[in-house]
Design a protein around this motif. Structure first.
Motif, PDB file in Angstrom:
ATOM      1  N   ASN A 142      -7.446  -8.194 -26.881  1.00  0.00           N
ATOM      2  CA  ASN A 142      -6.721  -8.647 -25.697  1.00  0.00           C
ATOM      3  C   ASN A 142      -5.298  -9.092 -26.040  1.00  0.00           C
ATOM      4  OD1 ASN A 142      -5.991 -11.241 -23.894  1.00  0.00           O
ATOM      5  ND2 ASN A 142      -7.199  -9.813 -22.659  1.00  0.00           N
ATOM      6  N   LYS A 143      -5.135  -9.680 -27.217  1.00  0.00           N
ATOM      7  CA  LYS A 143      -3.838 -10.246 -27.604  1.00  0.00           C
ATOM      8  C   LYS A 143      -2.750  -9.191 -27.715  1.00  0.00           C
ATOM      9  CE  LYS A 143      -3.566 -12.068 -31.727  1.00  0.00           C
ATOM     10  NZ  LYS A 143      -3.715 -13.037 -32.844  1.00  0.00           N
ATOM     11  N   ARG A 144      -3.138  -7.951 -28.011  1.00  0.00           N
ATOM     12  CA  ARG A 144      -2.135  -6.896 -28.182  1.00  0.00           C
ATOM     13  C   ARG A 144      -1.282  -6.721 -26.931  1.00  0.00           C
ATOM     14  NH1 ARG A 144      -5.670  -1.829 -29.664  1.00  0.00           N
ATOM     15  NH2 ARG A 144      -6.706  -2.642 -27.812  1.00  0.00           N
ATOM     16  N   ILE A 145      -1.914  -6.854 -25.759  1.00  0.00           N
ATOM     17  CA  ILE A 145      -1.190  -6.670 -24.496  1.00  0.00           C
ATOM     18  C   ILE A 145      -0.109  -7.728 -24.349  1.00  0.00           C
ATOM     19  CG2 ILE A 145      -1.402  -6.673 -21.977  1.00  0.00           C
ATOM     20  CD1 ILE A 145      -4.351  -5.784 -22.418  1.00  0.00           C
ATOM     21  N   TRP A 146      -0.476  -8.974 -24.600  1.00  0.00           N
ATOM     22  CA  TRP A 146       0.442 -10.083 -24.344  1.00  0.00           C
ATOM     23  C   TRP A 146       1.515 -10.189 -25.419  1.00  0.00           C
ATOM     24  CZ3 TRP A 146      -0.354 -10.916 -19.568  1.00  0.00           C
ATOM     25  CH2 TRP A 146      -1.624 -10.655 -19.046  1.00  0.00           C
ATOM     26  N   GLU A 147       1.178  -9.825 -26.632  1.00  0.00           N
ATOM     27  CA  GLU A 147       2.198  -9.802 -27.684  1.00  0.00           C
ATOM     28  C   GLU A 147       3.245  -8.732 -27.390  1.00  0.00           C
ATOM     29  OE1 GLU A 147       0.075  -9.307 -31.337  1.00  0.00           O
ATOM     30  OE2 GLU A 147      -0.099 -11.478 -31.671  1.00  0.00           O
ATOM     31  N   GLU A 148       2.783  -7.584 -26.893  1.00  0.00           N
ATOM     32  CA  GLU A 148       3.718  -6.514 -26.560  1.00  0.00           C
ATOM     33  C   GLU A 148       4.568  -6.893 -25.353  1.00  0.00           C
ATOM     34  OE1 GLU A 148       5.329  -2.680 -27.513  1.00  0.00           O
ATOM     35  OE2 GLU A 148       4.196  -4.235 -28.557  1.00  0.00           O
ATOM     36  N   ALA A 149       3.965  -7.566 -24.382  1.00  0.00           N
ATOM     37  CA  ALA A 149       4.725  -8.030 -23.216  1.00  0.00           C
ATOM     38  C   ALA A 149       5.819  -9.002 -23.636  1.00  0.00           C
ATOM     39  CB  ALA A 149       3.784  -8.697 -22.217  1.00  0.00           C
ATOM     40  N   LYS A 150       5.485  -9.863 -24.582  1.00  0.00           N
ATOM     41  CA  LYS A 150       6.473 -10.825 -25.076  1.00  0.00           C
ATOM     42  C   LYS A 150       7.576 -10.115 -25.855  1.00  0.00           C
ATOM     43  CE  LYS A 150       4.854 -14.772 -26.289  1.00  0.00           C
ATOM     44  NZ  LYS A 150       4.179 -15.882 -27.011  1.00  0.00           N
ATOM     45  N   ARG A 151       7.195  -9.139 -26.664  1.00  0.00           N
ATOM     46  CA  ARG A 151       8.187  -8.407 -27.456  1.00  0.00           C
ATOM     47  C   ARG A 151       9.157  -7.641 -26.564  1.00  0.00           C
ATOM     48  NH1 ARG A 151       9.332  -3.461 -29.489  1.00  0.00           N
ATOM     49  NH2 ARG A 151       7.598  -2.461 -28.406  1.00  0.00           N
ATOM     50  N   LEU A 152       8.630  -7.058 -25.494  1.00  0.00           N
ATOM     51  CA  LEU A 152       9.458  -6.266 -24.582  1.00  0.00           C
ATOM     52  C   LEU A 152      10.215  -7.126 -23.571  1.00  0.00           C
ATOM     53  CD1 LEU A 152       6.927  -3.370 -23.882  1.00  0.00           C
ATOM     54  CD2 LEU A 152       9.009  -3.233 -25.258  1.00  0.00           C
ATOM     55  N   LYS A 153       9.878  -8.422 -23.529  1.00  0.00           N
ATOM     56  CA  LYS A 153      10.535  -9.368 -22.620  1.00  0.00           C
ATOM     57  C   LYS A 153      10.385  -8.946 -21.156  1.00  0.00           C
ATOM     58  CE  LYS A 153      13.864 -10.754 -26.150  1.00  0.00           C
ATOM     59  NZ  LYS A 153      15.292 -10.883 -26.544  1.00  0.00           N
ATOM     60  N   VAL A 154       9.166  -8.542 -20.807  1.00  0.00           N
ATOM     61  CA  VAL A 154       8.909  -8.126 -19.429  1.00  0.00           C
ATOM     62  C   VAL A 154       8.749  -9.347 -18.532  1.00  0.00           C
ATOM     63  CG1 VAL A 154       7.801  -6.014 -20.227  1.00  0.00           C
ATOM     64  CG2 VAL A 154       6.395  -8.020 -19.721  1.00  0.00           C
ATOM     65  N   LYS A 155       8.852  -9.119 -17.227  1.00  0.00           N
ATOM     66  CA  LYS A 155       8.674 -10.190 -16.254  1.00  0.00           C
ATOM     67  C   LYS A 155       7.256 -10.240 -15.702  1.00  0.00           C
ATOM     68  CE  LYS A 155      13.463 -10.208 -14.589  1.00  0.00           C
ATOM     69  NZ  LYS A 155      14.335 -10.092 -13.384  1.00  0.00           N
ATOM     70  N   ARG A 156       6.562  -9.115 -15.827  1.00  0.00           N
ATOM     71  CA  ARG A 156       5.281  -9.001 -15.133  1.00  0.00           C
ATOM     72  C   ARG A 156       4.365  -8.054 -15.895  1.00  0.00           C
ATOM     73  NH1 ARG A 156       5.285  -7.587  -8.657  1.00  0.00           N
ATOM     74  NH2 ARG A 156       3.159  -8.253  -8.160  1.00  0.00           N
ATOM     75  N   VAL A 157       3.093  -8.398 -15.987  1.00  0.00           N
ATOM     76  CA  VAL A 157       2.094  -7.522 -16.587  1.00  0.00           C
ATOM     77  C   VAL A 157       1.170  -7.030 -15.473  1.00  0.00           C
ATOM     78  CG1 VAL A 157       0.141  -7.358 -18.165  1.00  0.00           C
ATOM     79  CG2 VAL A 157       2.183  -8.634 -18.844  1.00  0.00           C
ATOM     80  N   ILE A 158       1.084  -5.710 -15.329  1.00  0.00           N
ATOM     81  CA  ILE A 158       0.312  -5.101 -14.250  1.00  0.00           C
ATOM     82  C   ILE A 158      -0.865  -4.341 -14.845  1.00  0.00           C
ATOM     83  CG2 ILE A 158       0.382  -3.433 -12.349  1.00  0.00           C
ATOM     84  CD1 ILE A 158       3.392  -4.096 -12.115  1.00  0.00           C
ATOM     85  N   ILE A 159      -2.046  -4.600 -14.315  1.00  0.00           N
ATOM     86  CA  ILE A 159      -3.274  -3.965 -14.781  1.00  0.00           C
ATOM     87  C   ILE A 159      -3.664  -2.861 -13.801  1.00  0.00           C
ATOM     88  CG2 ILE A 159      -5.666  -4.335 -15.484  1.00  0.00           C
ATOM     89  CD1 ILE A 159      -3.615  -5.892 -17.160  1.00  0.00           C
ATOM     90  N   GLY A 160      -4.083  -1.729 -14.326  1.00  0.00           N
ATOM     91  CA  GLY A 160      -4.383  -0.563 -13.498  1.00  0.00           C
ATOM     92  C   GLY A 160      -5.761  -0.583 -12.860  1.00  0.00           C
ATOM     93  N   GLU A 161      -6.178   0.581 -12.372  1.00  0.00           N
ATOM     94  CA  GLU A 161      -7.444   0.716 -11.648  1.00  0.00           C
ATOM     95  C   GLU A 161      -8.625   0.751 -12.623  1.00  0.00           C
ATOM     96  OE1 GLU A 161      -7.694   3.840  -8.812  1.00  0.00           O
ATOM     97  OE2 GLU A 161      -6.009   3.144  -7.610  1.00  0.00           O
TER      98      GLU A 161
END
Length: 216
Positions: free
Chosen positions: A13-32
């Motif tokens: 699970n941590k891979r998603i949030w570490e990548e979001a932090k690295r990319l400096k995104v504003k929002r994490v969206i989960i698909g269907e």
């Protein structure tokens, strides 16, 4: 989720949030995906939060249906609902979304947002009977690790209540598209529909309907 090891689950699970932090995104969206959404919505903050590096004006994480519906309502995406006039659509609430998590900002949004999104891109929508939808939804019969050919009869038996409810709207309303937002549900129904006398290509995702209606 449900792999038997909290440590491994947390690391995956941590891979998603570490990548979001690295990319400096504003929002994490989960698909269907029902399992992905439940894991992200219910457990991510506990395992790998807080998400204070994301924009607080958005739900974190956000479901793709919530995101897309917002774009349509704001006029960012233009749609032509008549593009789906060949379909009479019903919606299957996946267990992991309907009963095990939530969506949006209000209680019950996990029921209203997917339906509102369908209605925003389709002229013809019919719900199945009240006792078989939303919090009382019938399981697809293949969750919790059951999506395997070695126990096909169990899957056939497990999906029967949903197939019976679906047959009612097929017979009464000529429904010919079965939308859902869970990859396991889609895979299960794709295999089960022919066994119950329905067309395999009646199964699809909500964003399949969205993509057909988008005006480019």
């Amino acid at each position: 989720m449900f792999i038997g090891s909290y440590t491994n689950t947390k690391e995956i699970n941590k891979r998603i949030w570490e990548e979001a932090k690295r990319l400096k995104v504003k929002r994490v969206i989960i698909g269907e995906c029902g399992h992905a959404w439940r894991a992200a919505y219910n457990y991510s903050n506990t395992m790998n939060g807080p998400f204070d590096f994301l924009d607080p004006k958005y739900p974190q994480p956000s479901h793709i249906c919530d995101f897309t519906l917002g774009l349509i309502r704001d006029g960012v995406i233009k749609v032509d609902k008549s593009a789906n006039d060949d379909k009479i659509v019903t919606y299957h609430d996946p267990c992991n979304v309907a009963r095990a998590s939530r969506m949006g900002s209000q209680p019950g949004d996990q029921f209203s947002i997917p339906r509102d999104l369908i209605k925003s891109v389709c002229n013809n929508f019919v719900d199945m009977q009240e006792g078989a939808i939303k919090a009382k939804t019938f399981c697809c019969g293949a969750g919790a690790g059951l999506l395997t050919d070695e126990i096909m009869q169990t899957r056939i038996n497990g999906v029967m209540p949903r197939m019976q409810a679906f047959k009612e709207v097929v017979d009464k309303n000529n429904v010919n598209f079965f939308a859902t937002i869970c990859a396991i549900c889609k895979t299960q129904f794709y295999a089960m529909f022919p066994l119950y006398g329905f067309e395999r290509d009646w199964v699809g995702g909500i964003h399949q309907l969205v993509s057909a209606a988008i005006v480019l």
